[in-house]
Design a protein around this motif. Structure first.
Motif, mmCIF file in Angstrom:
data_model
loop_
_atom_site.group_PDB
_atom_site.id
_atom_site.type_symbol
_atom_site.label_atom_id
_atom_site.label_comp_id
_atom_site.label_asym_id
_atom_site.label_seq_id
_atom_site.Cartn_x
_atom_site.Cartn_y
_atom_site.Cartn_z
ATOM 1 N N ALA A 46 28.513 31.963 35.058
ATOM 2 C CA ALA A 46 28.715 33.299 35.622
ATOM 3 C C ALA A 46 29.669 33.255 36.812
ATOM 4 N N ALA A 47 29.548 32.222 37.649
ATOM 5 C CA ALA A 47 30.423 32.123 38.818
ATOM 6 C C ALA A 47 31.886 31.924 38.396
ATOM 7 N N GLU A 48 32.091 31.114 37.356
ATOM 8 C CA GLU A 48 33.458 30.881 36.877
ATOM 9 C C GLU A 48 34.053 32.149 36.260
ATOM 10 N N VAL A 49 33.226 32.938 35.587
ATOM 11 C CA VAL A 49 33.706 34.216 35.059
ATOM 12 C C VAL A 49 34.106 35.143 36.206
ATOM 13 N N GLY A 50 33.301 35.139 37.270
ATOM 14 C CA GLY A 50 33.630 35.958 38.430
ATOM 15 C C GLY A 50 34.967 35.585 39.042
ATOM 16 N N VAL A 51 35.232 34.283 39.141
ATOM 17 C CA VAL A 51 36.518 33.828 39.681
ATOM 18 C C VAL A 51 37.655 34.201 38.730
ATOM 19 N N LEU A 52 37.399 34.106 37.422
ATOM 20 C CA LEU A 52 38.415 34.478 36.438
ATOM 21 C C LEU A 52 38.798 35.948 36.591
ATOM 22 N N LEU A 53 37.799 36.805 36.754
ATOM 23 C CA LEU A 53 38.077 38.223 36.942
ATOM 24 C C LEU A 53 38.754 38.474 38.288
ATOM 25 N N MET A 54 38.350 37.716 39.297
ATOM 26 C CA MET A 54 38.961 37.887 40.616
ATOM 27 C C MET A 54 40.431 37.485 40.600
ATOM 28 N N ALA A 55 40.792 36.530 39.738
ATOM 29 C CA ALA A 55 42.187 36.089 39.649
ATOM 30 C C ALA A 55 43.101 37.243 39.287
ATOM 31 N N ALA A 56 42.637 38.129 38.381
ATOM 32 C CA ALA A 56 43.440 39.297 38.031
ATOM 33 C C ALA A 56 43.603 40.220 39.237
ATOM 34 N N GLY A 57 42.527 40.409 39.995
ATOM 35 C CA GLY A 57 42.613 41.245 41.184
ATOM 36 C C GLY A 57 43.520 40.650 42.244
#
Length: 313
Positions: A46-57
């Motif tokens: 879940a944390a890695e998914v959060g970072v992945l989504l944050m990368a787009a932001g």
């Protein structure tokens, strides 16, 4: 003599710009709806998914100085078409990403191109309104939400037909290519802005002041609104599948419900604003969104979640 709607330059420009708005909503919701599959394919937590989504932001946030420079160099028409094409190709890159670092790089690039297309297509919309003295921005933004809705429905159908993310994204890229061709035929021509002259008298220095209390409240509302909308687009599919225990075919419908209600709201929003005023629309809309989502989370289950997502939309 009335101009035929087929040859109406305003309508032609409106449809071309709408194709860009539809493209952005469609591209964004396409990869967001398949986040559970990307998470499983790359074996992410879940944390890695959060970072992945944050990368787009992060990519979108750091893109603004680049966007300003590109707007001056290319103009809104060329920048919009190039970024729309780039976003389509990035779907293929995400599907083919063999590991987490490359997926992060793809998502960061996606954020940059989203920033480019977002600014360029809104500049086209504003120019269309100015040139023809007719309002169209609300309908254009409704088209963005319609793109997200269509992408979510396509994701649900493709998930039921095949588990292949690459096949799904391949179909999406083909549709985005068609939208790019449609946009190219009617976008407004513009020239890159000329560099300001350095000769002549010095410009008067602008006075700087702290933002007002109203400005700060508006900034806060925009921040929380953006967080809420981003949570729906980025996390609704994972919530439905991992928490509400929905099937993989139903998981993309979270985005579909949110986007569908956003289309309805944006089509009627101008009338609501005229009848009740901006402030009341903001307050009532926020209360409906927050109360509906809270009730859905407390109740649990697929149906309450979709109802809460509808309130949020």
């Amino acid at each position: 003599m009335r101009v035929s709607r087929l040859h109406d330059p305003f309508l032609r420009g409106q449809l071309a710009i709408a194709a860009l708005f539809l493209s952005l909503g469609f591209q964004y919701a396409t990869w967001a709806a398949r986040i559970p599959a990307v998470k499983s394919g790359l074996d992410l937590g879940a944390a890695e998914v959060g970072v992945l989504l944050m990368a787009a932001g992060v990519g979108a946030a750091v893109s603004f100085p680049l966007v300003a420079w590109l707007m001056r160099r290319l103009g809104s028409r060329r920048l919009a078409l190039l970024s729309q094409l780039g976003l389509a190709l990035l779907l293929l890159a995400l599907a083919a990403a063999p590991n987490y670092p490359l997926a992060l790089l793809v998502m960061c690039a996606d954020g940059v191109l989203v920033g480019c297309l977002n600014v360029a297509m809104n500049a086209q919309g504003a120019a269309l309104e100015t040139r023809f003295e007719r309002n169209t921005m609300a309908r254009l933004h409704a088209t963005f939400s319609a793109g997200s809705l269509l992408a979510a429905l396509l994701a649900s159908g493709m998930t039921a037909a095949t588990g292949s993310v690459a096949a799904h994204f391949g179909v999406a890229v083909a549709l985005l290519a068609v939208l790019g061709v449609c946009a190219r035929t009617g976008l407004l021509d513009d020239e890159p802005a000329a560099a300001p002259e350095t000769s002549g008298p010095k410009r008067e220095r602008r006075r700087r002041s702290l933002p007002s209390r109203v400005t700060l409240w508006m900034c806060g509302a925009m921040v929380f609104g953006t967080v809420a909308e981003g949570a729906m687009n980025d996390w609704s599919a994972l919530y439905l599948e991992d928490v509400a225990e929905a099937s993989a075919e139903l998981a993309p419908l979270g985005i579909a419900v949110v986007s569908g209600m956003m289309v309805v709201a944006r089509l009627f929003a101008d009338g609501w604003r005229g009848r009740w005023g901006d402030g009341r629309v903001v307050l009532v809309g926020s209360a409906v969104a927050g109360t509906g989502l809270a009730a859905a989370l407390i109740g649990g289950g697929v149906a309450p979640a979709l109802a809460g997502f509808a309130c949020m939309g």
